[in-house]
Design a protein around this motif. Structure first.
Motif, mmCIF file in Angstrom:
data_model
loop_
_atom_site.group_PDB
_atom_site.id
_atom_site.type_symbol
_atom_site.label_atom_id
_atom_site.label_comp_id
_atom_site.label_asym_id
_atom_site.label_seq_id
_atom_site.Cartn_x
_atom_site.Cartn_y
_atom_site.Cartn_z
ATOM 1 N N GLN A 1 36.486 49.894 -50.069
ATOM 2 C CA GLN A 1 37.725 48.743 -50.341
ATOM 3 C C GLN A 1 38.446 49.190 -51.758
ATOM 4 N N GLY A 2 37.828 50.170 -52.363
ATOM 5 C CA GLY A 2 38.399 50.473 -53.585
ATOM 6 C C GLY A 2 38.147 49.639 -54.904
ATOM 7 N N GLY A 3 36.934 49.114 -54.781
ATOM 8 C CA GLY A 3 36.701 48.136 -55.628
ATOM 9 C C GLY A 3 37.035 46.605 -55.595
ATOM 10 N N THR A 4 38.184 46.152 -54.611
ATOM 11 C CA THR A 4 38.650 44.973 -54.254
ATOM 12 C C THR A 4 37.664 44.079 -53.480
ATOM 13 N N SER A 5 37.980 42.866 -53.722
ATOM 14 C CA SER A 5 37.246 41.897 -52.668
ATOM 15 C C SER A 5 38.067 41.308 -51.631
ATOM 16 N N GLU A 6 38.931 42.087 -51.056
ATOM 17 C CA GLU A 6 39.579 41.583 -49.946
ATOM 18 C C GLU A 6 39.051 41.131 -48.870
ATOM 19 N N TYR A 7 37.727 41.740 -48.542
ATOM 20 C CA TYR A 7 36.977 41.306 -47.366
ATOM 21 C C TYR A 7 35.591 40.948 -48.089
ATOM 22 N N PRO A 8 35.423 39.961 -48.634
ATOM 23 C CA PRO A 8 34.136 39.711 -49.357
ATOM 24 C C PRO A 8 32.999 39.880 -48.227
ATOM 25 N N GLU A 9 32.966 39.464 -47.175
ATOM 26 C CA GLU A 9 31.988 39.316 -46.197
ATOM 27 C C GLU A 9 31.265 40.946 -45.950
ATOM 28 N N LEU A 10 32.226 41.934 -46.268
ATOM 29 C CA LEU A 10 31.814 43.180 -45.901
ATOM 30 C C LEU A 10 31.099 43.697 -47.617
ATOM 31 N N ALA A 11 29.818 43.748 -47.627
ATOM 32 C CA ALA A 11 29.231 44.238 -48.737
ATOM 33 C C ALA A 11 27.926 45.048 -48.546
ATOM 34 N N GLY A 12 27.478 45.819 -49.458
ATOM 35 C CA GLY A 12 26.495 46.700 -49.362
ATOM 36 C C GLY A 12 26.701 47.905 -48.567
ATOM 37 N N THR A 13 25.753 48.837 -48.313
ATOM 38 C CA THR A 13 25.919 50.092 -47.705
ATOM 39 C C THR A 13 26.382 50.098 -46.227
#
Length: 359
Positions: free
Chosen positions: A162-174
């Motif tokens: 996501q290029g370091g953005t938090s557009e989709y905060p539910e997507l995290a981790g590897t």
């Protein structure tokens, strides 16, 4: 008066016995005459529990009782306690035949189902934006395995994609695909069969050189997942309930069945891997009682229609599947177009890869 009634009743009873003898003691139509006990992959549980399937089998003389097991763990069971085994692909069937002492048995492959990756809508958007998937519509597309595996080899995270953005905060981790345990489950094992083929230069892994070349990546794909289940049923249900990981390995049959039952798929996107190994569910008769059941599942029109209703593709019923799923082409790739079909490694090689992936 009582004596007269008694004589009349006796005449009626004798007449009833004579009538039964006259028709040869024929049982009512639809009454099963043969009870068989089998071990099956859990993805077929709902099929065999379906009252319409139970009735259709009874009409053909069968009562079928089942237990579930991971396909690759079936050969560790006391197979002589069963009349048949029904793993989810051809590869474990040979091991089952040998363990059960029925090598060379006339098995049947009545239906099959390709593997798919189901994704949350936002996860599919991110994969598509970075060339790891190609969308064909809002709810369907293709997972591009080569770039996906390159991202996995580099331990890419959702935040990086996501290029370091938090557009989709539910997507995290590897970034990873949640699978089942490849040492016991068919879907998990075939995931390794497919990904190792791509990692091995689009060639089936067939020797120690190929195993050593691909094992490190296979370990990354598996070890990042943490605890694993033996069946696709658990992860699939978790996904549909709104929990679970954003990318889940499943059988197409699970998706097709859900859609035909008119259940809400939410924001599910179905991604077909561009390289795939089909999964022909293979019926292995262990006792003579079950010898005809596999063929019956493949050829009986009523049972075949029920196979389709549960999302499976009849081996000889492509048109039937396409007709039944025509309203759901927004999700399903009915013709499996644009997908490269590959063979699976031998059981020995695949199990070596599975062991290394978890070692």
């Amino acid at each position: 008066m009582r004596r007269i009634l008694g004589i009349a009743l006796a005449i009626l009873l004798v007449g009833g016995v004579i009538a039964v003898i006259a028709i040869g003691g024929k049982k009512p139509e639809g009454t099963a005459t043969k009870t068989v006990h089998g071990v099956i992959g859990s993805e077929k549980s709902e099929f065999f529990r379906d009252p319409d399937v139970v009735k259709a089998l009874a009409d053909k003389g069968f009562t079928v009782k089942t237990e579930t097991s991971g396909s690759w763990a079936m050969n560790q069971l006391a197979l002589r306690d069963f009349d048949f085994a029904f793993p989810s692909s051809n590869e474990p069937a040979a091991e089952i035949e040998e363990k059960a002492g029925v090598k060379g048995a006339q098995n049947a492959k009545p239906f099959f189902s390709p593997l798919v990756v189901i994704a949350r809508g936002n996860a599919a958007k991110v994969l598509s934006a970075h060339g790891l998937a190609k969308m064909s519509g809002k709810n369907s597309g293709t997972l591009l395995l080569d770039p996906f595996l390159k991202a996995a080899a580099e331990d890419k995270t959702w935040q990086q994609l996501q290029g370091g953005t938090s557009e989709y905060p539910e997507l995290a981790g590897t970034v990873f695909i949640k699978t089942t345990d490849p040492t016991t489950s068919n879907s998990g094992a075939l995931f390794l069969a497919t990904t190792s083929n791509v990692a091995n230069g689009l060639t089936v892994v067939s020797d120690d050189v190929g195993i050593n070349r691909t094992a490190p990546l296979m370990k990354k794909l598996i070890s990042v997942q943490g605890s694993m289940e033996q069946s696709t049923d658990g992860p699939f249900r978790a996904f549909i309930s709104g929990s679970g990981e954003p990318l889940i390995l499943a059988y197409e049959s699970q998706v097709a069945s859900l859609l035909q039952q008119k259940q809400d798929p939410g924001d599910m996107v179905v991604l077909y891997p561009d390289t795939t190994v089909n999964s022909p569910h293979t019926f292995v008769p262990i006792s003579e009682k079950a010898a005809e059941l596999g063929t019956l599942l493949a050829t009986d029109p009523k049972l075949r229609s029920l196979v389709v209703r549960h999302g499976f593709r009849p081996t000889e019923g492509v048109a039937e599947f396409n007709t039944a799923t025509a309203p759901h082409t927004a999700y399903l790739n009915s013709g499996l177009t644009g997908l490269r079909q590959v063979g699976a490694p031998t059981v020995k090689v695949l199990m070596a890869l599975a062991a290394r992936s978890k070692g």
